[in-house]
Each structure stands twice: as structure tokens, then as C-alpha cells.
Design an enzyme around this catalytic site. Structure first.
Site, short mmCIF file in Angstrom:
data_model
loop_
_atom_site.label_atom_id
_atom_site.label_comp_id
_atom_site.label_asym_id
_atom_site.label_seq_id
_atom_site.Cartn_x
_atom_site.Cartn_y
_atom_site.Cartn_z
N ASP A 184 0.86 -1.18 0.00
CA ASP A 184 0.00 0.00 0.00
C ASP A 184 0.90 1.24 0.00
O ASP A 184 2.13 1.11 -0.05
CB ASP A 184 -0.92 -0.04 1.22
CG ASP A 184 -2.24 0.68 1.00
OD1 ASP A 184 -2.34 1.46 0.03
OD2 ASP A 184 -3.17 0.49 1.80
N GLU A 230 -0.01 4.53 1.96
CA GLU A 230 -0.15 5.49 3.05
C GLU A 230 0.83 5.25 4.19
O GLU A 230 1.16 6.17 4.95
CB GLU A 230 -1.59 5.45 3.59
CG GLU A 230 -2.63 6.04 2.65
CD GLU A 230 -3.20 5.01 1.68
OE1 GLU A 230 -4.18 5.33 0.98
OE2 GLU A 230 -2.67 3.88 1.63
N HIS A 233 -2.63 -0.41 -3.73
CA HIS A 233 -3.15 0.93 -3.41
C HIS A 233 -4.00 1.46 -4.55
O HIS A 233 -3.61 1.40 -5.72
CB HIS A 233 -2.00 1.90 -3.14
CG HIS A 233 -2.46 3.31 -2.97
ND1 HIS A 233 -3.06 3.77 -1.81
CD2 HIS A 233 -2.43 4.38 -3.80
CE1 HIS A 233 -3.38 5.04 -1.94
NE2 HIS A 233 -3.01 5.44 -3.15
N HIS A 256 -1.75 1.18 6.50
CA HIS A 256 -2.25 2.24 7.38
C HIS A 256 -3.28 1.68 8.34
O HIS A 256 -3.82 0.58 8.15
CB HIS A 256 -2.91 3.35 6.54
CG HIS A 256 -3.96 2.83 5.61
ND1 HIS A 256 -5.24 2.54 6.02
CD2 HIS A 256 -3.90 2.49 4.30
CE1 HIS A 256 -5.94 2.07 5.00
NE2 HIS A 256 -5.15 2.02 3.94
N HIS A 261 -7.98 4.94 7.11
CA HIS A 261 -9.28 4.67 6.50
C HIS A 261 -9.43 3.17 6.35
O HIS A 261 -8.49 2.42 6.63
CB HIS A 261 -9.41 5.36 5.13
CG HIS A 261 -8.47 4.86 4.10
ND1 HIS A 261 -7.15 5.27 4.03
CD2 HIS A 261 -8.64 3.96 3.09
CE1 HIS A 261 -6.56 4.65 3.01
NE2 HIS A 261 -7.44 3.84 2.43
N GLU A 268 -8.21 -2.64 6.98
CA GLU A 268 -7.57 -3.40 5.91
C GLU A 268 -6.56 -4.40 6.46
O GLU A 268 -6.40 -5.50 5.93
CB GLU A 268 -6.91 -2.44 4.92
CG GLU A 268 -7.93 -1.60 4.16
CD GLU A 268 -7.31 -0.48 3.35
OE1 GLU A 268 -6.18 -0.67 2.85
OE2 GLU A 268 -7.95 0.58 3.22
#
Length: 275
Positions: free
Chosen positions: A8, A10, A61, A105, A117, A135
């Protein structure tokens, strides 16, 4: 052995703002370069520990088209683009012996956490069996369903704590300390990469002592959505119903795999604008 690295953006060192993670923003190319470099560090660490490992890298991502293919370690297989089976874990199968989550994240609602998020800004919370999962948790559970442990996670300190709560023996690398949604104290990128390479090698070496996250079915799943119109779309899916207030839907899943697929679908539906 087969290893899957899910990447990802972030949670990459130095990344703190959406201008670094969105293709239409001015600093995205820098974010892509930083992300690819951290992925390479983890690939190198895996192969330091297991030179004959087959390494798959899932670009995980946004559009799933962020890693720079020409700059990625040529020893890895890159899974790129969407839609695709298993989303962020594309490439996962019954032959996968370890999963590593890079640049992840924290879940929606947690903090301080950089760019926290869950799948989409449209999702306020996902609860599986009454437990709130972002996630990190959803992907760890999906991997565990196929008996693959998540052996490493990198991201900010809040993301690392999130995995440690679920899988205490997993290796974590905090490449930044979150100060808020768009602020952090970050390691220098080169320092982060060196730590990631060593940690990935350690995680692969220790994989036999790190258990997969297992969640036995059947499972009750609830999702809190940002807008009531998203609920109106969600309940068009067979088996999905309103739960409680105007922003929550729920469904029953036979197992984690079914729950994971349906959460992915509802996330996509939530992006549709009313009109």
C-alpha cells in the site's frame, strides 16, 4: 516457498498527505518512487533469508497501478491492475507460506494515524463477528483462511499496533510516528529501507512461529457507511440488509473468504454517486 508482499502507499516512510498517494496530485510520482523502493527492500530481505523463494508483489493501493514496474526488483512477480480476485491480496493461494504487508495504514476511526481509512472514505467501520477490522485485519484474516500467516507489517506506529493486537508474534516496522491524519515524524527513507530489509529476513526466518489469523465461520458482518444513499445501493445485493440505524448494513457469510469478497463489492458500490 511462495511469498506474497502486498504494498500500500499510506504507510510508506515520508508519505503523510493524499497529494503523495493520488495520481492526479502533484507529488504522486515521488510517492510512487518511495513506495517502489520500500517494496524492493522487502523483496531483498525475503530473498536474503530464502534465496529460492518465489516472490509475488501485489500492488495494493488505489488503482493497483502505483509501483514502477521498471524499477521493481526483477526477481519478483508483479500483480498489477483491477478488478481482480482477492483485491489487495491478489496472488494469494494455498501455496503461499507467508504474507508481508508493506506501507499499510490504520483502520478508519483510529488515531493518531496517518491517512487512516478502511478501503474507502465511504466506509466508517467494518465489524466481523463484532470485532472492528480495517484493511490490516481483513487481509490478515483472508490470508489466514488459506493458512498463510502475516509475518510482517510496515507503516506508522498505529498501524503496527493494530497488527500486533491481532498477531502478537508478527514482526512490525514503524517507519514513522503518527502525529495526526496528515502529519508524522518519519525515518529517513534509506534508514527505513535498511530496517525493512533486515526485518523481512527475520520475519521469513521466524515464519513457523507466527500463526495465521483464523476466524471460524459462519460470520456476521456489519458495515457502517458514510451516506444513507450508499445503504440504499448496498441492500440491493442479495443477503445484505439494513441493521439498526440508517447507515449500517449487515450480512451473514459462510466463511472469511465470502465475507472478504462481499466487503470488496460493497466498497465499490459505495463509490457510486446518486443521480
Amino acid at each position: 516457498m511462495k511469498v506474497l508482499i502486498s504494498v500500500d502507499m499510506e504507510g510508506i516512510s515520508g508519505v503523510v498527505h493524499s497529494v503523495e498517494t493520488n495520481p492526479d496530485r502533484y507529488d504522486y510520482e515521488r510517492g510512487r518512487a518511495l513506495t517502489t523502493a520500500e517494496a524492493n527492500a522487502v523483496i531483498a530481505g525475503v530473498l536474503d533469508a530464502e534465496p529460492e523463494a518465489v516472490v509475488w508483489v501485489a500492488d495494493a493501493h488505489g488503482s493497483f497501478r502505483n509501483l514502477l514496474p521498471e524499477d521493481l526488483d526483477r526477481r519478483a512477480h508483479l500483480v498489477r491492475g483491477r478488478p481482480r480476485p482477492l483485491g489487495m491480496l491478489a496472488g494469494l493461494d494455498e501455496h503461499t507460506e507467508a504474507v508481508l504487508l508493506v506501507g499499510y495504514h490504520a483502520r478508519a476511526g483510529s488515531g493518531p494515524a496517518v491517512l487512516a481509512h478502511t478501503m474507502s472514505d465511504a466506509i466508517l467501520d467494518v465489524r466481523v463477528g463484532g470485532r472492528s477490522l480495517g484493511e490490516i485485519g481483513l487481509n490478515a484474516a483472508m490470508a489466514g483462511h488459506l493458512d498463510a500467516p502475516v509475518v510482517l507489517l510496515s507503516g506508522d506506529d498505529t498501524a503496527c499496533a493494530e497488527l500486533s493486537e491481532l498477531v502478537p508474534s508478527a514482526v512490525t516496522v514503524a517507519v514513522k510516528q503518527a502525529l495526526g491524519q496528515a502529519a508524522a515524524v518519519a525515518l529517513h527513507p534509506q534508514e527505513a529501507r535498511e530496517r525493512l530489509r533486515h526485518a523481512a529476513a527475520d520475519a521469513i526466518t521466524q515464519r513457523a512461529s507466527i500463526p495465521p489469523l483464523t476466524m471460524a465461520g459462519p460470520l456476521d458482518v456489519e458495515i457502517d457507511l458514510y451516506g444513507p444513499y450508499m445503504v440504499d445501493l448496498a441492500v440491493l445485493v442479495p443477503g445484505v440488509a439494513r441493521v439498526g440505524g440508517g447507515r449500517t448494513v449487515g450480512f451473514h457469510a459462510a466463511d472469511v473468504a465470502e465475507a472478504y469478497r462481499l466487503v470488496q463489492l460493497l466498497v465499490q458500490l459505495a463509490t457510486i454517486k446518486p443521480g
